[in-house]
Design a protein around this motif. Sequence first.
Motif, PDB file in Angstrom:
ATOM      1  N   GLY A 118       0.982  -1.172  -0.034  1.00 57.85           N
ATOM      2  CA  GLY A 118      -0.345  -0.178   0.201  1.00 57.85           C
ATOM      3  C   GLY A 118       0.614   1.292   0.158  1.00 57.85           C
ATOM      4  N   ARG A 119       0.416   2.654   0.772  1.00 59.91           N
ATOM      5  CA  ARG A 119       1.187   3.604   0.556  1.00 59.91           C
ATOM      6  C   ARG A 119       2.235   3.663   1.256  1.00 59.91           C
ATOM      7  N   ASN A 120       2.458   2.234   1.965  1.00 63.82           N
ATOM      8  CA  ASN A 120       3.790   2.049   3.006  1.00 63.82           C
ATOM      9  C   ASN A 120       5.159   1.629   1.575  1.00 63.82           C
ATOM     10  N   SER A 121       4.922   1.396   0.856  1.00 62.01           N
ATOM     11  CA  SER A 121       5.580   0.870  -0.157  1.00 62.01           C
ATOM     12  C   SER A 121       6.769   1.607   0.185  1.00 62.01           C
ATOM     13  N   PRO A 122       7.979   0.943  -0.132  1.00 58.55           N
ATOM     14  CA  PRO A 122       9.180   2.038  -0.837  1.00 58.55           C
ATOM     15  C   PRO A 122       9.161   2.128  -2.071  1.00 58.55           C
ATOM     16  N   ALA A 123       8.521   1.388  -3.495  1.00 56.29           N
ATOM     17  CA  ALA A 123       9.623   1.360  -4.428  1.00 56.29           C
ATOM     18  C   ALA A 123       8.442   2.484  -5.055  1.00 56.29           C
ATOM     19  N   ASP A 124       9.374   3.101  -5.713  1.00 55.97           N
ATOM     20  CA  ASP A 124       9.630   3.870  -6.439  1.00 55.97           C
ATOM     21  C   ASP A 124       8.929   3.576  -8.151  1.00 55.97           C
ATOM     22  N   ILE A 125       9.110   2.841  -8.517  1.00 53.80           N
ATOM     23  CA  ILE A 125       9.286   2.234 -10.287  1.00 53.80           C
ATOM     24  C   ILE A 125       9.170   1.100 -10.041  1.00 53.80           C
ATOM     25  N   VAL A 126       8.586   0.886 -11.046  1.00 57.54           N
ATOM     26  CA  VAL A 126       8.177  -0.746 -11.722  1.00 57.54           C
ATOM     27  C   VAL A 126       8.781  -1.024 -12.951  1.00 57.54           C
ATOM     28  N   MET A 127       9.442  -1.880 -13.478  1.00 57.28           N
ATOM     29  CA  MET A 127      10.183  -2.096 -14.745  1.00 57.28           C
ATOM     30  C   MET A 127       9.901  -3.205 -15.102  1.00 57.28           C
ATOM     31  N   THR A 128       8.673  -3.153 -16.234  1.00 57.17           N
ATOM     32  CA  THR A 128       8.262  -4.856 -16.996  1.00 57.17           C
ATOM     33  C   THR A 128       8.458  -4.931 -18.272  1.00 57.17           C
ATOM     34  N   VAL A 129       8.503  -6.276 -18.512  1.00 55.33           N
ATOM     35  CA  VAL A 129       9.390  -6.552 -19.593  1.00 55.33           C
ATOM     36  C   VAL A 129       7.780  -6.992 -20.670  1.00 55.33           C
ATOM     37  N   ASP A 130       6.527  -6.328 -20.461  1.00 53.77           N
ATOM     38  CA  ASP A 130       5.436  -6.910 -21.423  1.00 53.77           C
ATOM     39  C   ASP A 130       4.414  -5.783 -21.060  1.00 53.77           C
ATOM     40  N   ILE A 131       3.799  -5.550 -22.315  1.00 56.92           N
ATOM     41  CA  ILE A 131       2.393  -4.793 -22.354  1.00 56.92           C
ATOM     42  C   ILE A 131       1.562  -5.407 -20.856  1.00 56.92           C
ATOM     43  N   SER A 132       1.344  -6.609 -20.098  1.00 54.46           N
ATOM     44  CA  SER A 132       0.266  -7.492 -20.035  1.00 54.46           C
ATOM     45  C   SER A 132       0.357  -7.193 -18.893  1.00 54.46           C
ATOM     46  N   ARG A 133       1.607  -7.187 -18.211  1.00 55.95           N
ATOM     47  CA  ARG A 133       2.388  -6.926 -17.321  1.00 55.95           C
ATOM     48  C   ARG A 133       1.707  -4.966 -16.493  1.00 55.95           C
ATOM     49  N   ILE A 134       2.423  -4.586 -17.431  1.00 56.52           N
ATOM     50  CA  ILE A 134       2.826  -2.704 -16.958  1.00 56.52           C
ATOM     51  C   ILE A 134       0.972  -2.357 -16.650  1.00 56.52           C
ATOM     52  N   ASN A 135       0.149  -3.489 -17.947  1.00 59.55           N
ATOM     53  CA  ASN A 135      -0.835  -2.622 -17.915  1.00 59.55           C
ATOM     54  C   ASN A 135      -2.172  -3.430 -16.668  1.00 59.55           C
ATOM     55  N   GLU A 136      -1.822  -4.506 -15.981  1.00 59.51           N
ATOM     56  CA  GLU A 136      -1.994  -4.659 -15.182  1.00 59.51           C
ATOM     57  C   GLU A 136      -1.884  -3.879 -13.404  1.00 59.51           C
ATOM     58  N   LEU A 137      -0.720  -2.952 -14.179  1.00 61.97           N
ATOM     59  CA  LEU A 137      -0.152  -1.902 -12.627  1.00 61.97           C
ATOM     60  C   LEU A 137      -1.522  -0.631 -12.269  1.00 61.97           C
ATOM     61  N   VAL A 138      -1.729  -0.521 -13.846  1.00 60.17           N
ATOM     62  CA  VAL A 138      -3.040   0.533 -14.460  1.00 60.17           C
ATOM     63  C   VAL A 138      -3.903   0.282 -14.107  1.00 60.17           C
ATOM     64  N   GLU A 139      -4.661  -1.428 -14.756  1.00 65.56           N
ATOM     65  CA  GLU A 139      -6.148  -1.848 -14.029  1.00 65.56           C
ATOM     66  C   GLU A 139      -6.331  -1.526 -12.608  1.00 65.56           C
TER      67      GLU A 139
ATOM     68  N   SER B  94       9.701  -3.290 -23.142  1.00 62.76           N
ATOM     69  CA  SER B  94      10.312  -3.078 -21.515  1.00 62.76           C
ATOM     70  C   SER B  94       9.839  -1.886 -21.571  1.00 62.76           C
ATOM     71  N   GLY B  95       8.900  -1.853 -19.998  1.00 62.65           N
ATOM     72  CA  GLY B  95       8.105  -0.322 -19.938  1.00 62.65           C
ATOM     73  C   GLY B  95       8.723  -0.263 -18.580  1.00 62.65           C
ATOM     74  N   ILE B  96       8.225   1.136 -18.096  1.00 64.81           N
ATOM     75  CA  ILE B  96       8.000   1.956 -17.102  1.00 64.81           C
ATOM     76  C   ILE B  96       7.290   2.546 -16.202  1.00 64.81           C
ATOM     77  N   SER B  97       7.013   2.529 -14.877  1.00 62.70           N
ATOM     78  CA  SER B  97       6.263   3.120 -14.506  1.00 62.70           C
ATOM     79  C   SER B  97       6.443   3.761 -12.884  1.00 62.70           C
ATOM     80  N   LEU B  98       5.428   4.477 -12.655  1.00 58.10           N
ATOM     81  CA  LEU B  98       6.067   5.378 -11.178  1.00 58.10           C
ATOM     82  C   LEU B  98       4.709   4.700 -10.719  1.00 58.10           C
ATOM     83  N   THR B  99       5.760   4.547  -9.212  1.00 57.42           N
ATOM     84  CA  THR B  99       4.128   4.312  -8.000  1.00 57.42           C
ATOM     85  C   THR B  99       3.231   4.566  -7.346  1.00 57.42           C
ATOM     86  N   LYS B 100       2.079   4.440  -7.534  1.00 59.15           N
ATOM     87  CA  LYS B 100       1.239   5.478  -7.032  1.00 59.15           C
ATOM     88  C   LYS B 100       2.247   5.844  -5.097  1.00 59.15           C
TER      89      LYS B 100
END
Length: 338
Positions: free
Chosen positions: A69-90, A254-260
């Motif tokens: 949740g909001r306590n996650s230390p992660a800033d970024i997620v890097m993925t290796v396909d569109i399905s996994r990165i879109n899962e983060l959006v969904e 391969s893609g990148i997203s900024l975590t919430k």
Amino acid sequence: MRLKLAATATIALALLPMSASADEEVNIYSYRQAYLLKPLLNAFKQETGIDTNVVFAKKGLAERLEREGRNSPADIVMTVDISRINELVERDLVQTVDSEVLNKNVPENLRHPEGKWFALTTRGRLIFTSKDRVEEGEITTYEELADDKWDDRICTRSGKHPYNIALISSMIAHHGEAETEAWLEGVKDNLARKPQGGDRDQIKAIAEGVCDVSIGNSYYYGNMLQDENQRAIAEQVRLVFPNADGRGTHINISGISLTKSAPNRDNAIKLMEFLSSAEAQRIYAEANTEYPANPDVDPSGLVAEWGAINPDKLSLQEIANHRNAAVKLVDRVDYDGE
């Protein structure tokens, strides 16, 4: 909170702390192995002085972010396909990044319309054929994989693997569900064996005479050519860039997203922008035998030797939107069954 940096078979990495309140660092959750990122992150450190910490996982990063949740230390997620990165959006685990740098460096079809993910590299979903048993030019499109002439001559990995789901999703986008279902049934009818293994295994199957045609990502072929134990196997197949003379070859990213949660948001955006730059794109693409997402950066090394790719310009987000329909089609035709 302390998390362990993943160790790989080829490089031993030290344990690094991940803190949700640390200064001058970026914490990365990655589906791509840490040793592949190391040259990039070293260059980023040299340019900015900002440290990076990596946690690698083959699966489950979305679930991990949800638990933290909001306590996650992660800033970024890097993925290796569109399905996994879109899962983060969904799952509403990432946030919008409004960056002129990223919007300039990454083409519109290779980024989320609201800036929730950006491509870093691309790879073609290619057809591989036997140099001995298939004539050059004998197959040139994905659609031809369903032709009766390939009966008992095709090998693929599971239809449910994200790379194949993305390809099937693109077929739905171009042809609709009904036509894609008929095509997928045709491909299944042409299989020489039950779907199994990974993309490299399909190339090995061609070399062993199990089948004559397979589907795989371009970078797997490149990686095999760079491996002295697999080079001779890879050299027995021919690359085909499907639909090159038409709509273009299906690509994934391969893609990148900024975590919430992103406790180091500003530094994380600096890293995202750096990774889209010409310098980083050259390092990343060449290290992984992939194509740069930045159109101003030319392919290099082995990838350049393969010749130009005409990529399908279809939005990767549109492909991702057809994912659920693609999964249902795989089940409906029992693609992975006997």
